[in-house]
Scaffold this motif. Structure first.
Motif, short mmCIF file in Angstrom:
data_model
loop_
_atom_site.label_atom_id
_atom_site.label_comp_id
_atom_site.label_asym_id
_atom_site.label_seq_id
_atom_site.Cartn_x
_atom_site.Cartn_y
_atom_site.Cartn_z
N GLU A 158 0.83 -1.20 0.00
CA GLU A 158 0.00 0.00 0.00
C GLU A 158 0.87 1.25 0.00
OE1 GLU A 158 -3.07 0.27 -0.52
OE2 GLU A 158 -3.56 2.28 0.11
N LYS A 159 0.56 2.18 -0.89
CA LYS A 159 1.24 3.48 -0.99
C LYS A 159 2.75 3.36 -0.79
CE LYS A 159 -2.95 5.93 0.62
NZ LYS A 159 -3.87 4.88 0.19
N LEU A 171 -3.49 -0.85 -7.95
CA LEU A 171 -4.84 -1.37 -7.65
C LEU A 171 -5.83 -0.23 -7.86
CD1 LEU A 171 -3.71 -3.04 -4.32
CD2 LEU A 171 -4.44 -4.30 -6.37
#
Ligand code: G1P
Length: 258
Positions: A158-159, A171
């Motif tokens: 994520e990030k 995503l």
């Protein structure tokens, strides 16, 4: 989207002639969904259910065979926690997850392609994204390509930012999950921003070799920011069967004068 969302939930902001969430429910219905669970903040469920299940006005066109229910996420603990909130309602069935901030272009549905790629695995929808997205989106660790559009997902971050980026494949807000994601979510610890991240569960499903990525042919609209919201309104307005032609003529005339 403040101040627009001070009193109104973002999902209920109109885009052209219907709330954002209705565009997404219609997309799910086109892909064959019959049960839709909308994860909402406390106090919002009644409003959403009144929209979809109005006794006086009857069912919405195209949604006659879809049961819509709101499920409250008590505390905003993150997207992964929101998905986990639906575990009991979903049961053991495979299910699509759609983020309301991301809308498909007219004619740009991705869920059928994801379902066709699945063969019993979870499938995440991907696009090759520019570096400006690396700190805003989740990105996958790609494995072998099964076809031009389908890639094995070995993990996800994520990030990640530029330094940690495992690929350019981001995503984009459409997922097809098996119940493996709920099992993974049970073990996910708070991640980026102190939140339970869906991407961390996708990472676990990928590590267990049961996740695929489907690279969509088109981008999705990002209606969750003011400029994206304007663009989404223009694109969906211009494609509207009743007044799209008139709106296109207006936009043409207006932009010629700029
Ligand atoms: C969420 C997801 C992220 C995904 C993005 C797509 O991020 O956590 O993995 O790439 O949606 O819009 P958020 O917009 O909640 O920061």
């Amino acid at each position: 989207m403040r101040p627009a969302t001070r009193a109104l939930p973002k999902a209920m902001l109109p885009i052209v002639d219907r709330p954002a969430v209705q565009w997404v429910v219609e997309e799910a219905a086109r892909a064959g969904a019959t049960d839709v669970f909308i994860i909402v903040d406390p106090g919002v469920g009644e409003l959403i259910e009144r929209h979809f299940n109005s006794q006086e006005e009857g069912p919405l066109p195209g949604l006659e065979h879809v049961a819509v229910r709101a499920i409250v996420q008590d505390v905003p603990r993150g997207l992964g926690d929101a998905v986990r909130t639906a575990a009991e309602a979903v049961g053991g069935r495979p299910f699509y997850t759609l983020l309301v901030d991301n809308l498909v272009y007219p004619g740009g549905d991705v869920l059928p392609g994801m379902a066709a790629a699945s063969h019993g695995d979870s499938v995440v929808c991907l696009r090759e994204l520019g570096t400006e997205y690396l700190a805003r989106y989740g990105f996958i660790v790609p494995g072998e390509w099964r076809s031009e559009q389908v890639v094995e997902v070995l993990g996800a971050i994520e990030k990640p930012g530029v330094e940690a980026a495992p690929s350019k494949l981001g995503l984009i807000g459409r997922y097809l999950f098996t119940s493996a994601v709920f099992e993974a979510l049970n073990d996910v610890e708070p991640g980026v921003g102190g939140e339970i991240q869906l991407t961390d569960a996708i990472n676990a499903v990928g590590e267990a070799a049961s996740c695929l990525g489907y690279v969509a042919a088109n981008d999705l609209l990002d209606s969750g920011t003011p400029s994206g919201y304007l663009e989404a309104s223009t694109i969906l307005g211009a494609a509207h069967p009743d007044f799209g032609a008139r709106y296109r003529a207006f936009v043409k005339e207006f932009t010629e004068g700029l």
